[in-house]
Design a protein around this motif. Structure first.
Motif, PDB file in Angstrom:
ATOM      1  N   ASP A 118       1.050  -1.279   0.145  1.00 36.82           N
ATOM      2  CA  ASP A 118       0.233  -0.005  -0.069  1.00 36.82           C
ATOM      3  C   ASP A 118       0.805   1.164  -0.003  1.00 36.82           C
ATOM      4  N   TYR A 119       1.796   1.279  -0.897  1.00 33.33           N
ATOM      5  CA  TYR A 119       2.699   2.452  -1.103  1.00 33.33           C
ATOM      6  C   TYR A 119       2.286   3.847  -1.042  1.00 33.33           C
ATOM      7  N   TYR A 120       1.224   3.913  -2.004  1.00 32.19           N
ATOM      8  CA  TYR A 120       0.694   5.141  -2.069  1.00 32.19           C
ATOM      9  C   TYR A 120      -0.776   5.433  -1.030  1.00 32.19           C
ATOM     10  N   GLY A 121      -1.055   4.572  -0.183  1.00 31.97           N
ATOM     11  CA  GLY A 121      -2.117   4.432   0.810  1.00 31.97           C
ATOM     12  C   GLY A 121      -3.422   4.588   0.160  1.00 31.97           C
ATOM     13  N   THR A 122      -3.707   3.903  -0.936  1.00 30.48           N
ATOM     14  CA  THR A 122      -4.618   4.007  -1.708  1.00 30.48           C
ATOM     15  C   THR A 122      -5.767   3.074  -0.845  1.00 30.48           C
ATOM     16  N   LEU A 123      -5.133   1.891  -0.529  1.00 31.06           N
ATOM     17  CA  LEU A 123      -5.937   0.836   0.361  1.00 31.06           C
ATOM     18  C   LEU A 123      -6.459   1.513   1.722  1.00 31.06           C
ATOM     19  N   THR A 124      -5.500   2.066   2.263  1.00 31.13           N
ATOM     20  CA  THR A 124      -5.866   2.979   3.611  1.00 31.13           C
ATOM     21  C   THR A 124      -7.127   3.713   3.532  1.00 31.13           C
ATOM     22  N   ASP A 125      -6.924   4.580   2.425  1.00 38.73           N
ATOM     23  CA  ASP A 125      -7.841   5.512   2.069  1.00 38.73           C
ATOM     24  C   ASP A 125      -9.182   5.121   2.009  1.00 38.73           C
ATOM     25  N   LEU A 126      -9.066   4.123   1.005  1.00 38.17           N
ATOM     26  CA  LEU A 126     -10.377   3.484   0.686  1.00 38.17           C
ATOM     27  C   LEU A 126     -11.168   3.048   2.009  1.00 38.17           C
ATOM     28  N   ALA A 127     -10.323   2.192   2.835  1.00 40.87           N
ATOM     29  CA  ALA A 127     -10.823   1.515   4.044  1.00 40.87           C
ATOM     30  C   ALA A 127     -11.145   2.483   5.181  1.00 40.87           C
ATOM     31  N   VAL A 128     -10.358   3.586   5.268  1.00 41.48           N
ATOM     32  CA  VAL A 128     -10.652   4.401   6.486  1.00 41.48           C
ATOM     33  C   VAL A 128     -11.643   5.744   6.073  1.00 41.48           C
ATOM     34  N   ARG A 129     -11.275   6.227   4.944  1.00 38.60           N
ATOM     35  CA  ARG A 129     -11.747   7.608   4.652  1.00 38.60           C
ATOM     36  C   ARG A 129     -12.952   7.326   3.870  1.00 38.60           C
ATOM     37  N   ARG A 130     -12.949   6.357   2.881  1.00 41.66           N
ATOM     38  CA  ARG A 130     -14.104   6.028   2.214  1.00 41.66           C
ATOM     39  C   ARG A 130     -14.776   4.942   2.400  1.00 41.66           C
ATOM     40  N   LYS A 131     -14.462   4.336   3.540  1.00 43.02           N
ATOM     41  CA  LYS A 131     -15.570   3.158   4.257  1.00 43.02           C
ATOM     42  C   LYS A 131     -15.970   2.184   3.517  1.00 43.02           C
ATOM     43  N   VAL A 132     -15.052   1.576   2.228  1.00 40.30           N
ATOM     44  CA  VAL A 132     -15.422   0.603   1.478  1.00 40.30           C
ATOM     45  C   VAL A 132     -15.241  -0.865   2.422  1.00 40.30           C
ATOM     46  N   THR A 133     -15.571  -1.750   1.832  1.00 36.24           N
ATOM     47  CA  THR A 133     -15.664  -2.939   2.604  1.00 36.24           C
ATOM     48  C   THR A 133     -14.534  -4.070   1.774  1.00 36.24           C
ATOM     49  N   PHE A 134     -14.319  -4.975   2.274  1.00 37.57           N
ATOM     50  CA  PHE A 134     -13.393  -6.101   1.889  1.00 37.57           C
ATOM     51  C   PHE A 134     -13.838  -6.884   0.496  1.00 37.57           C
ATOM     52  N   LYS A 135     -15.328  -6.782   0.523  1.00 42.45           N
ATOM     53  CA  LYS A 135     -15.887  -7.444  -0.699  1.00 42.45           C
ATOM     54  C   LYS A 135     -15.474  -6.528  -1.946  1.00 42.45           C
ATOM     55  N   ASP A 136     -15.566  -5.067  -1.421  1.00 46.02           N
ATOM     56  CA  ASP A 136     -15.477  -3.925  -2.549  1.00 46.02           C
ATOM     57  C   ASP A 136     -14.009  -4.032  -3.133  1.00 46.02           C
ATOM     58  N   LEU A 137     -12.973  -4.085  -2.166  1.00 44.57           N
ATOM     59  CA  LEU A 137     -11.583  -4.439  -2.441  1.00 44.57           C
ATOM     60  C   LEU A 137     -11.249  -5.566  -3.537  1.00 44.57           C
ATOM     61  N   CYS A 138     -12.018  -6.648  -3.120  1.00 43.19           N
ATOM     62  CA  CYS A 138     -11.718  -7.924  -4.002  1.00 43.19           C
ATOM     63  C   CYS A 138     -12.404  -7.833  -5.352  1.00 43.19           C
ATOM     64  N   ARG A 139     -13.652  -7.179  -5.215  1.00 37.73           N
ATOM     65  CA  ARG A 139     -14.279  -6.939  -6.786  1.00 37.73           C
ATOM     66  C   ARG A 139     -13.489  -6.129  -7.422  1.00 37.73           C
ATOM     67  N   TRP A 140     -12.808  -5.043  -7.084  1.00 30.82           N
ATOM     68  CA  TRP A 140     -12.020  -4.050  -7.813  1.00 30.82           C
ATOM     69  C   TRP A 140     -10.625  -4.865  -8.408  1.00 30.82           C
ATOM     70  N   ALA A 141     -10.093  -5.466  -7.396  1.00 26.26           N
ATOM     71  CA  ALA A 141      -9.061  -6.347  -7.679  1.00 26.26           C
ATOM     72  C   ALA A 141      -9.022  -7.456  -8.670  1.00 26.26           C
ATOM     73  N   ASP A 142     -10.062  -7.981  -8.645  1.00 26.17           N
ATOM     74  CA  ASP A 142     -10.376  -8.939  -9.578  1.00 26.17           C
ATOM     75  C   ASP A 142     -10.550  -8.266 -10.996  1.00 26.17           C
ATOM     76  N   LEU A 143     -11.281  -7.123 -11.218  1.00 24.48           N
ATOM     77  CA  LEU A 143     -11.547  -6.400 -12.245  1.00 24.48           C
ATOM     78  C   LEU A 143     -10.131  -5.835 -12.815  1.00 24.48           C
ATOM     79  N   LEU A 144      -9.417  -5.201 -12.110  1.00 25.25           N
ATOM     80  CA  LEU A 144      -7.979  -4.949 -12.458  1.00 25.25           C
ATOM     81  C   LEU A 144      -7.078  -5.913 -13.005  1.00 25.25           C
ATOM     82  N   GLY A 145      -7.158  -7.182 -12.207  1.00 26.61           N
ATOM     83  CA  GLY A 145      -6.371  -8.138 -12.262  1.00 26.61           C
ATOM     84  C   GLY A 145      -6.604  -8.881 -13.705  1.00 26.61           C
ATOM     85  N   LYS A 146      -7.785  -8.651 -14.323  1.00 27.01           N
ATOM     86  CA  LYS A 146      -8.082  -9.361 -15.405  1.00 27.01           C
ATOM     87  C   LYS A 146      -8.048  -8.290 -16.787  1.00 27.01           C
TER      88      LYS A 146
END
Length: 264
Positions: A118-146
């Motif tokens: 999390d070098y740029y702090g994006t995951l921290t920002d999403l989880a702490v400030r934007r209050k996303v869920t782990f399901k959200d992160l996994c969904r986006w990671a799957d999208l970007l990874g493919k």
């Protein structure tokens, strides 16, 4: 119908939407996005949501920041499994706990590589400030990874490749993974050994706003012509996300039919 390319949005969602309005983008046009949708800017969430439901005439490719985002989330998934944390995927509180557990796990077991998590702090920002869920992160990671590493098509008789950083013929690489890494990390090699015969490479990755980087062009699109290969190379990362530090940083867009460039 027009064919457009934009690269290195880096969380500058509002600027992207303004550019689409400026070029009059419609459902009759095609838009290729040359990677790096997250990190650095403060609208990574908006970019991820937009990518998740992008129209059929929009073709995103993978950038290094996108690949790294997906990789970081895979590390969180692994820690959740190894440590038997059983993180609630729908809880915006649980994902913060998992994030902290992942950082602690890496610090304890992999202190060197863990410094880059999390070098740029994006995951921290999403989880702490934007209050996303782990399901959200996994969904986006799957999208970007493919996402594909590049798109290749004919444009005005030229073999055109849209890629994040650079491209060379797969036959020049010993392994497929070598080409994938070249596609998202190449800098000087993008023009030194990259390119295709009678072709055109549209890429980003290396900001033309930074004087100590190759392809510096004071925030304008960099164009290089390889006479031996009859290949044109464009770097269209003009440093939009750096504009608070470099006022002449811009978001650029190129229309491939006539190679007209738009700036915002």
């Amino acid at each position: 119908m027009g064919t457009y390319v934009i690269s290195d949005i880096h969380g500058c969602y509002d600027e992207l939407q303004s550019m689409l309005k400026k070029i009059g983008f419609s459902e009759r046009d095609r838009l290729y996005l040359a990677g790096d949708y997250v990190d650095r800017g403060n609208q990574s969430l908006e970019m991820l949501d937009w990518l998740s439901m992008h129209a059929e005439n929009i073709y995103p490719v993978k950038g290094n920041h996108d690949a790294e985002f997906a990789y970081y989330v895979s590390i969180m998934q692994a820690v959740d499994e190894v440590e038997e944390l059983d993180t609630d995927p729908d809880s915006d509180t649980a994902v913060k706990s998992l994030l902290e557990n992942t950082k602690y796990f890496l610090k304890k077991n992999h202190p060197h590589s863990g410094r880059y998590f999390d070098y740029y702090g994006t995951l921290t920002d999403l989880a702490v400030r934007r209050k996303v869920t782990f399901k959200d992160l996994c969904r986006w990671a799957d999208l970007l990874g493919k996402l594909p590493y590049y798109y290749r098509f004919d444009m005005n008789g030229r073999d055109c490749v849209v890629v994040h950083a650079g491209f060379c013929e797969p036959s020049y690489m010993a392994e497929e993974s070598d080409l994938e890494r070249f596609c998202i990390y190449a800098r000087e090699d993008a023009i030194r050994i990259g390119g295709v015969r009678n072709g055109m490479i549209i890429a980003g990755h290396t900001p033309t706003i930074l004087e100590n980087f190759p392809f510096y062009n004071d925030g304008r699109v960099f164009r290089y012509y390889d006479e031996d290969k009859n290949c044109i190379y464009y770097d269209i990362d003009c440093g939009c996300v750096y504009r608070e530090i470099y006022p002449n940083g811009t978001l650029s867009c190129i229309r491939l039919e006539d190679e007209e460039i738009f700036y915002l």
